[in-house]
Structure formats: C-alpha cells, structure tokens
Design a protein around this motif. Structure first.
Motif, mmCIF file in Angstrom:
data_model
loop_
_atom_site.group_PDB
_atom_site.id
_atom_site.type_symbol
_atom_site.label_atom_id
_atom_site.label_comp_id
_atom_site.label_asym_id
_atom_site.label_seq_id
_atom_site.Cartn_x
_atom_site.Cartn_y
_atom_site.Cartn_z
ATOM 1 N N ILE A 133 14.426 -1.043 -6.783
ATOM 2 C CA ILE A 133 15.619 -0.212 -6.954
ATOM 3 C C ILE A 133 16.227 0.169 -5.604
ATOM 4 C CG2 ILE A 133 16.417 2.019 -7.898
ATOM 5 C CD1 ILE A 133 14.112 1.701 -9.956
ATOM 6 N N GLY A 134 15.440 -0.015 -4.550
ATOM 7 C CA GLY A 134 15.975 0.264 -3.219
ATOM 8 C C GLY A 134 15.922 1.726 -2.841
ATOM 9 N N LEU A 135 14.918 2.443 -3.359
ATOM 10 C CA LEU A 135 14.786 3.862 -3.049
ATOM 11 C C LEU A 135 14.216 4.020 -1.640
ATOM 12 C CD1 LEU A 135 13.367 4.844 -6.537
ATOM 13 C CD2 LEU A 135 15.713 5.139 -5.702
ATOM 14 N N SER A 136 14.839 4.865 -0.866
ATOM 15 C CA SER A 136 14.506 4.927 0.559
ATOM 16 C C SER A 136 13.398 5.940 0.847
ATOM 17 C CB SER A 136 15.759 5.266 1.367
ATOM 18 O OG SER A 136 16.275 6.533 1.000
ATOM 19 N N TYR A 137 12.215 5.665 0.305
ATOM 20 C CA TYR A 137 11.084 6.545 0.550
ATOM 21 C C TYR A 137 10.290 6.093 1.763
ATOM 22 C CZ TYR A 137 11.943 7.960 -4.286
ATOM 23 O OH TYR A 137 12.522 8.413 -5.442
ATOM 24 N N ASP A 138 9.702 7.064 2.424
ATOM 25 C CA ASP A 138 8.786 6.749 3.511
ATOM 26 C C ASP A 138 7.388 6.595 2.901
ATOM 27 O OD1 ASP A 138 7.187 6.569 5.701
ATOM 28 O OD2 ASP A 138 7.557 8.615 6.415
ATOM 29 N N TRP A 139 7.149 5.439 2.301
ATOM 30 C CA TRP A 139 5.867 5.211 1.628
ATOM 31 C C TRP A 139 4.682 5.370 2.569
ATOM 32 C CZ3 TRP A 139 5.838 5.445 -3.328
ATOM 33 C CH2 TRP A 139 6.904 4.973 -4.082
ATOM 34 N N HIS A 140 4.831 4.801 3.736
ATOM 35 C CA HIS A 140 3.667 4.754 4.630
ATOM 36 C C HIS A 140 3.313 6.132 5.173
ATOM 37 C CE1 HIS A 140 4.107 0.373 4.565
ATOM 38 N NE2 HIS A 140 5.393 0.651 4.522
ATOM 39 N N GLY A 141 4.327 6.941 5.352
ATOM 40 C CA GLY A 141 4.066 8.241 5.961
ATOM 41 C C GLY A 141 3.749 9.356 4.975
ATOM 42 N N THR A 142 4.184 9.216 3.726
ATOM 43 C CA THR A 142 4.145 10.394 2.854
ATOM 44 C C THR A 142 3.461 10.204 1.515
ATOM 45 O OG1 THR A 142 6.229 9.854 1.767
ATOM 46 C CG2 THR A 142 6.361 11.141 3.787
ATOM 47 N N GLU A 143 3.225 8.980 1.088
ATOM 48 C CA GLU A 143 2.788 8.768 -0.291
ATOM 49 C C GLU A 143 1.527 9.577 -0.631
ATOM 50 O OE1 GLU A 143 1.917 4.737 -1.251
ATOM 51 O OE2 GLU A 143 1.716 5.147 -3.402
ATOM 52 N N VAL A 144 1.575 10.194 -1.794
ATOM 53 C CA VAL A 144 0.500 11.060 -2.252
ATOM 54 C C VAL A 144 0.115 10.636 -3.667
ATOM 55 C CG1 VAL A 144 0.180 13.381 -3.177
ATOM 56 C CG2 VAL A 144 1.019 13.106 -0.854
ATOM 57 N N ALA A 145 -1.176 10.506 -3.957
ATOM 58 C CA ALA A 145 -1.619 10.267 -5.337
ATOM 59 C C ALA A 145 -2.688 11.295 -5.669
ATOM 60 C CB ALA A 145 -2.162 8.848 -5.496
ATOM 61 N N SER A 146 -2.424 12.100 -6.678
ATOM 62 C CA SER A 146 -3.274 13.265 -6.918
ATOM 63 C C SER A 146 -4.675 12.891 -7.402
ATOM 64 C CB SER A 146 -2.597 14.203 -7.916
ATOM 65 O OG SER A 146 -2.380 13.544 -9.143
#
Length: 892
Positions: A133-146
């Motif tokens: 979808i082209g969502l501009s997330y900073d996956w590498h810096g912020t991704e969280v999985a509870s």
RNA sequence: GCCGGGAUGGUGAAAUCGGCAGACACAGCGGACUUAAAAUCCGCAGUUGCGAAAGCGACGUGGGGGUUCAAGUCCCCCUCCCGGCACCA
C-alpha cells in the motif's frame, strides 16, 4: 532566458506507442527500492532543529489479512505523515502489532497451529500488504509486536510497579464471563450484555478471584482531563464522561430499628419514639447506608430499598427462608436481564423484609424492602425511596401502596407550604425548586438544601458528602494462554512479598516470565498454563521454597495501553523506553483510529499515561493532543461481513487498480470522518485519473528536466513577466489548488475536495495541451505546472509520484521535497463573476474586474440586458451588494 | 427514555462565515476514432411544463412553520436512519 524559451516541446508520441500507466510495473519496482533503504522513513534524532510531528494510527490485531477499513485508516495517517515531512517536520510514523489475544488460540484449536507461529506468520503477511500500500512506516526503527518477550516483559515490569503503588490488587468478585472466549471480560468489553468479540454470546456472571487495576483512583483526573482536550472529538469525550459517570451526592446512614423493642411499645410505622431522631444504631445493631444525589428530598423518603445482593439481605435471608427464596429469584432475574441487555426495562417488583430503618433527619420509621431495580455494585447498593420525586420510586410505591409524600414544589408555585398536589407526580425537582414539608429546611432552595443538609449529616455523624462513579476498577485477569503472564507466584511456605496476602512478586531481575511454547491448547475451562507443570511449579523468590506460579494472563488492552511510547525507543532492553526520547515525542500530535475504541483502549491508555507520569517516566498528562476517528467502510449501504459476502479485499483492489488508485479512492470517496460506501467503479475512475496524470506528466517531463537543469535545479520561480493569458490562467488554477490542499491538510482534512481540486487542475492542463505544444504556454510555466502537480499528489499516490519525480530528472527522493507554496498574487483572479439577483432570484451572472468597486459593479449589473428584463415596470426599492459575492435588487 | 451524528440528483458527494444548490467523480445517454470491440477523446445530463430548436417558466437540499433582501446553512416543531448509554439512585 532565451535558451529556456527555445526548448522545444517534445514531439507528440505516435498513437501506436502510447505511454501507458502501469501500476503493476511501477509499484513493485519502487516498493523494492524503498524496502532496500531502512533509513528512508527514519525520524531524525531530537537534536535536529526541525519541529517534531508524531503521527500514530491504531495498531491492528494480526488476523492475517488487512481489512479495507485498515487501508482507509492507515492511508489517512500516511497522507498526513507524508505531507508533514514535505512541510519540513521531523516525522515519527510507526506501526506495530497488537499480537496477543484469543484468535491465535482459536486457530490452534481449529488448525493445530501454534499461536506464536500463527501470529508471526500473520504479521509477516500483513506487513507485505502494508508495504504494497506504500505506507511510510519506519519499520526498522519502530516496529513493535506485543507477543514478543522484548515487549511483554515491560507489561510485567509495569505490573510490578502497579503492585508497589497499590494500583494492582486481587480480590474475589462477580465477573463477566464469556463462554466462547472461556475467560473473564472487563466491563468495557461487554457490549449490550454480550461479548465484544462474540456479539451474540451473552455474558454470564461468575464469582472469581481476579486481578484488578485501580483505575478508579484516577477517575476524577480522567474525567476532568477531558475538558483540557479540545483536540479530541466531542463524541469521544462525551462517551468517556458518561462512562466514568461521576455523581456528587450524600451517603446517609439509617439505623435499623430494633423490632423486638418496637413491638413491646405498640409499634406504629410512622411514629418514632421520642429522642430517636438522628440516632445511630447502637453497638451491634445493623445500619444501612444509602447513597443519594438528592438528600434535599430526604423528608419525602417513605421506604428503604436494598439490592438483592446487599450484605444485610444475605444476612437476614439466613433466618428467613421465604425471603431467601424471593431474593434468590431476584438475583437470577437481574443476572438474566443483564445478559439480554434489557435490565432497564424489566418490571419493578420487590419484597418487604419486615424490618424497619430510622430516618436520621425526621426520626420516622421506614419499612425496608428488597427491590429488583437496585444495583448492588453502584453506590452503596441501597437507596432511600422518595416516590414523590423519583420516577422509579414512584412506580414502585404505586405498585405496593407505599406512601407518597411531596417535599419539593416548583419555585413558581404558591409558596413554601403549597402541597395542593395539583402538580403531576413524580415531580423531578429543578435546582430552583423549594423544599416543603421538610421541617426546619422548609423554604430552602433545593440546590442549597442539598449542600446544607449534606453538611448537617456530616456534622451529626450520620452521613457524609461524597461522590460515586459508574467507572469500576479494571479487571485484567484472563484465563487464557496467549497473553502476558502475570509476574507473581504464591509461596507454599506462606511467604508474603507485597500485599495482597500470599502474593510474592517476581523480582525485576527475573523478568520476563516467559510464556512457554508447545502448550496444548484445549477447549477446557481454566488457563492452559495451569496444565503446564514446568510453568506452574516455581521457586519462591523470598525463601527459595516451592511456589505456584500465577496462571492468569493479562488483558490484551494492557499491551495497547502504552505501545506508542515503545515506538520512541523500540529496541531498548533496559527500560520500557527512554524518558528523554518519550518526552521529546510525546504527546502524540495526531492519533487516528476507529471510534469503537472510545471507551476501551482510549480510556485505558489515558490511565496508563497518568500512572507512568506518576512513577516519573514521562511528563505529559495525556497521550495524544489530537484524536481523529475515521468513519467505517461499508458496502452497498451495509456493514461488511463474511456472512453477507460483501467484503472488499485490499489485495484484490491493489491487484486490479494498484495501490495508488486504492489509496486515492479511499480518500476521494467521502470525507474521512464519514462512513464510506466502497464502489469498485469509483476506484476505476480514480485509476483513469491517475493514468491521465501519468500520460501528461511523462509527455512533459523532459521539459521540466530541461528547465530545471538550465536553472540549476532551483524551484521554478512563478512570477515572470510576459506571461500569456493561457499560461496565466493555468498558473492561477495551480496556485489556487496549492492553497486549497495546504489548507485542507492543516484544518478540515476533507481530502475528497483536495483530490477533486487536483482533478480540476489536471482537466484544465489536459485541455491546454495544444497551447503547451504550440509554445503559447512557456516551458517555464509547463515545468512549474508538472513539478507542482507531482508534489501535490505525493501524499496520496506515493508510487506514481516517485516515478514521475525521477522521470523529471530528480535524483533526490520526493519524500522530503519541499511542499509547493501558494503565491497569493498568482492565485488571484483578475476577473470575477458576480451573480445578480432580482428579488432573490438569479437574473444573470456578470463578469467584472476583480478590483472593481461597488459603484461599477452595481452599474454593470443594472446595465445588464437580462437584469433589465426583470426590472421592467418595477421600482428598485433597495440594492444589496455583498463584496465580491453578489448583487440583489429588491423591487416592487 | 437520554446524549451524539446524519438525511442534498440514478449513485458517492460539493457548497469551509447566511449569498449562483448539485463542484469533482461514478453509472447513464449521444458522438468521434475503430472492420469491430476495448482503451481514449468530445458532448449531454436535478425534476418538470411549454417549444421543432434556441430558449422561456415552475418546482427542488427528509416534512411543517419562522427569521431574512437572501436559508442546504440560523430558530421552533416533527419523521426516519446510524452510533453510544440506559432502573447508575
């Protein structure tokens, strides 16, 4: 700049090799380029001079596939994040996974897949979708999985802090139980008497030992804070206010009369032995405390009503079999009514206990009843019944022939002693109403009497002014496997760590308490963890002796109560996050999500923020400055559901039309706060629009490239002399469009009209193709048009615009290219249209110079032929001129 | 029952502060291009009456009233739809 003007427009491409817009080729190509650059959407360190912008969308549950509603939610946030980057803000735009919860266990039951494996593969699949979808997330810096120990160990850490602060406690209580979930639910998770996840499954009441968080300790602050949050929708604030439900009132204690003594003295229910007024129950005698918001009506009390589960009723039932039977029936009836959600409509009934209580204000003796409409868990579970001034009490008293005594009259009525009764009962008193028949209080205004009588009761020791909340403490125990283990053990040698009794917290150094893998998930009741000996059998941290580990896990709303703080420091393994980082980024500047969380997640996370503030982790009082709740996506006027077969698949949309068209449509079809009816033909229309943009821009990209190269890659200055009328007209539209979209982004968020404005611009450019090709419109103008057009579309259609940006010869990313600035001079019309009305009806529209004065405009209007026709044989009474808007001639 | 939000063409919608109702699209109709179709492009298009047409007129923002030169917009009353809360004393 002759060399610029001499740049020839490109040859029109021959029809047999058209430049076709092919998102299926463009989008994956850019997606892999973006994926290869982990720092692409990385926020800058807070040392930089840019202002910060923290944009968060509510994180999804990793069910395995994105819903089209997610696409809408995330596209709104993404457009905003991209816009703010281009405006020069330091943007933090993160994403994560609300990864614990029951569906993973259901999948295990159904397909035999391990919850962890199932969840992680769902996350991977949904991440692929989000990237498409082209969502501009900073996956590498912020991704969280509870569901990962790196995250949930901090849930445990917080739990220990809550224990220390007496914010977590354990008690036995009646709880909401969902049979399908096979676990307990919090009050907030019961929707209309049913489970929030299983809409048709009534919630049962069970008595269980539970862990609670003391959210009620913050009830006042949670309520009052709402007044300081103008950036949150009124709707959400109102819902939270109602949920917290603070009522100011008075608790009054009624002594229970000694029936044996009364019998001996020729007892009469309305006559009080002298000297008994205001008496408290003697030592050993029971008493009843009622809660009332209308202590001013206490002289009108004619009975006491107890909830069937009131402690005193239970006591009396022990020796009164008939009462016990009646009460049991009532308890069952209340439970059933709560399940079906019609608690408010069941017929009132009750039973007399044969006991009596003494009204401390009047000394009167009142009968004590048990009634089915009294809630055990609100207030004190007991009320004084004032039938003259309360609808429910009136209904009850009428049914059972209890006395009805008027003690309040409207301020406008005949005076203090007017009890003529010509007013309909029950009379619900207003603040200005006046007390009657109320002894020394007679004549007082109701509101003042409330205050004074409360103080009086306090002074005399039989009451106190108090406040009651509808909000209950948050029950967080879940008898499930796939959640955060609660980090306590029960020492078998009876060691006590912190209160509550027998509970030994696991020391910080031993965190995380890991969730064991390879646990058999079964449909049996009770936590699956209880059947894992290696987990249950623990060692007491105090004495080293044997201990039993807590097998309840935490409500998943614990995970989502603080996840956005973790985004600021997602890889920290010595603390939940760094205070310094959180204090830079918080509060969230814009939070976006569905309104369905108005009183679940959004109240829990406000609570958590206050707790974290009070343990010194952060400084902000509230998590988010602004909240936006987007509308639902519906199909054919109905909520999407698998059973209706009207589910729109994001993958299918992207496959057919591309991510850019899907995104742009999601924003174009309706304003973001309204429900959106998804129409595939509409996506196709947006796709055609993007194709037109692509064809035109590709055709003129070489012009942009050449002009910008000649100028040293500067932004083309707009104002240049000698502009042709056709060029000036296009530039005017362009700058009006820039102004409109910039405004939409900073205020209303009506992206549907933003996109419509770009469509108007593109339509105008397309119809000027001849003028551009002939040289009537200068290359510098063409360059500015296409350059700006691409930038304006960048927040909505990131793939297409990245491609076009590169085709124009730019080597740096469009993500941080400066947003175009509207030039007010260029945007200004030199000629305007003024509608002319005669008696409010449109006669004609005249064209005048934009700077024409009132006299000129009126004269032009009067001179107009069509206007003259309307004026024939009439006299002008008045001429109204609204500057730049309209002329209206009132005639007779 | 109480508290929010809403109702505008065949459809999604626009009209941001009381000032041309229906922008921009979708679907539809007509035309161009084509052997044909798709794609693309051009045009028409609220309803209705008169007219061959150009055009002229009436009506029209859920219903009824009001304020105003002027109301989708403000005020009062009512209907329906959606969401939340609901015997909370």
């Amino acid at each position: 700049m002759p060399e610029i003007d001499n740049i020839a427009a490109p040859e029109r491409r021959s029809d047999d090799e058209p430049v076709r817009y092919n998102p299926a080729e463009i989008e994956p190509r850019w997606q892999s380029r973006w994926d290869a650059d982990p720092a692409l959407y990385r926020a800058e360190d807070h040392a930089g001079g840019k202002p910060k912008f923290f944009c968060v969308e509510m994180l999804p549950y990793p069910s395995g596939a994105l819903h089209i509603g997610h696409v809408r939610n995330y596209t709104i946030g993404d457009a905003l994040a991209r816009f703010m980057r281009m405006r020069g803000f330091n943007v933090l735009h993160p994403m994560g996974w609300d990864a614990f919860g029951l569906p993973a266990e259901n999948a295990a039951l159904k397909n035999g897949r391990a919850p962890k494996e199932w969840t992680l593969s769902n996350i991977a699949a949904m991440k692929v979708q989000m990237r498409r979808i082209g969502l501009s997330y900073d996956w590498h810096g912020t991704e969280v999985a509870s569901c990962l120990p790196e995250y949930y160990r901090w849930n445990q850490w917080f739990f220990l802090r809550m224990l220390e602060k007496d914010l977590a406690y354990r008690r036995s209580s009646k709880v909401n139980w969902c049979n399908l979930c096979a676990t307990v639910l919090a009050n907030e998770q019961v929707v209309g008497g049913c489970c929030w996840r299983h809409e048709d499954t009534p919630v049962e009441q069970r008595e269980l030992e539970q862990w609670f968080f003391r959210i009620t300790k913050y009830a006042d602050e949670l309520l009052d804070g709402l007044d300081t949050m103008p950036g949150w929708p009124d709707k959400v604030r109102t819902m939270q206010r109602n949920w917290i439900g603070r009522s100011y009132g008075t608790e009054v204690t009624f002594a229970v009369a000694d029936d044996t003594a009364l019998k001996g003295t020729g007892f009469s229910p309305s006559v009080t032995p002298p000297g008994k007024e205001g008496a408290l129950a003697p030592e050993g005698q029971p008493s009843i405390t009622v809660f009332t918001t209308r202590v001013d009506t206490i002289f009108g009390a004619t009975s006491i009503q107890l909830a069937p589960e009131h402690a005193l009723v239970k006591e009396w039932a022990k020796t009164d079999a008939a009462l016990a039977a009646d009460v049991d029936k009532m308890v069952a009836e209340q439970a059933a009514a709560k399940q079906t959600g019609d608690f408010g409509t069941i017929e009132k009934h009750g039973v007399s206990t044969g006991k009596h209580a003494i009204n401390p204000f009047t000394g009167e003796t009142l009968p004590i009843w048990v009634a089915n409409y009294i809630l055990a868990d609100y207030g004190t579970g007991a009320i004084m019944s004032v039938p003259a001034h309360d609808e429910r009490d009136y209904e009850f008293a009428t049914k059972y022939g209890l006395p009805i005594k008027r003690v309040i009259a409207p301020a406008t009525s005949g005076g203090a002693n007017d009890d003529s009764g010509d007013l309909a009962l029950p009379y619900i008193a207003e603040d200005e109403a006046v007390l009657i028949n109320s002894g020394e209080w007679t004549g007082e205004a109701a509101l003042e009497a409330q205050e004074k009588m409360g103080l009086f009761a306090e002074h005399k020791g039989f009451g106190k002014r108090t406040k009651t909340f509808r909000l209950k403490d948050w029950g967080v125990s879940r008898q499930r496997y796939w959640g955060t283990p609660i980090p306590v053990v029960y020492c078998q040698n009876g060691h006590e760590g912190v209160p509550p009794k027998g509970v030994v917290p696991v020391p910080d150094a031993q965190l995380p308490v890991l969730l064991p893998d390879n646990v058999a998930i079964t449909a049996e009741n009770g936590s699956p963890l209880g059947r894992v000996p290696e987990f249950v059998n623990a060692t007491c941290p105090v004495c080293g002796g044997p201990a039993r580990r807590e097998t309840d896990t935490m409500d998943t709303f614990v995970d989502s109560s603080w996840y956005f703080y973790r985004y600021t420091d997602a890889h920290n393994n010595t603390a939940p996050f760094s205070s310094e980082k959180a204090n830079y980024w918080f509060p969230i500047d814009q939070y976006i999500g569905g309104v369905e969380h108005a009183i679940l997640h959004l109240i829990y996370s406000r609570y958590w923020t206050k707790v974290m503030r009070d343990i010194g982790l952060i400084k902000n009082d509230e998590p988010a400055t602004r909240l936006f709740t987007q509308g639902m996506v519906i199909k054919d006027g109905a909520k999407m559901s698998k059973s209706k077969g009207n589910v729109v698949s994001p993958d299918e949309m992207i496959g057919k039309f591309g991510a850019d068209a899907t995104r742009t449509y999601a924003l174009f079809a309706a304003p973001p706060d309204r429900d959106l009816d998804w129409q595939e033909d509409g996506v196709a229309g947006v796709s055609r629009f993007l194709a037109r943009v692509y064809r035109l821009t590709m055709k003129y990209a070489p012009v942009v490239k050449a002009v910008e190269h000649a100028k040293g890659d500067e932004i083309a200055p707009s104002a240049f002399a000698g502009q042709t009328p056709a060029g000036a007209k296009l530039l005017r539209t362009l700058h009006q469009t820039i102004a409109k979209i910039s405004e939409d982004f900073s205020g209303r968020w009506h992206f549907n009209t933003s996109i419509a404005a770009v469509m108007i611009l593109v339509n105008e450019i397309a119809s000027s193709e001849g003028a551009m090709d002939s040289g009537e419109i200068a290359p510098a103008t063409i360059a500015e048009l296409f350059r700006s057009l691409t930038l304006l579309l960048a927040p909505f259609a990131p793939f297409l615009t990245a491609e076009l940006w590169e085709q124009m010869g730019h080597t740096s990313s469009i993500n941080h290219a400066a947003w175009p600035v509207a030039d007010a001079t260029l945007a200004k019309d030199d000629e305007i249209e003024i509608p002319v009305q005669v008696n409010g009806k449109l006669a004609n529209v005249i064209k005048v110079a934009a700077d024409a004065d009132e006299e000129t405009i009126k004269a032009t209007a009067l001179a107009d032929e069509k206007v003259q026709q309307r004026l024939a044989d009439k006299t002008i009474v008045k001429t109204i001129y609204v500057k730049g808007k309209l002329v209206n001639m009132v005639v007779k």
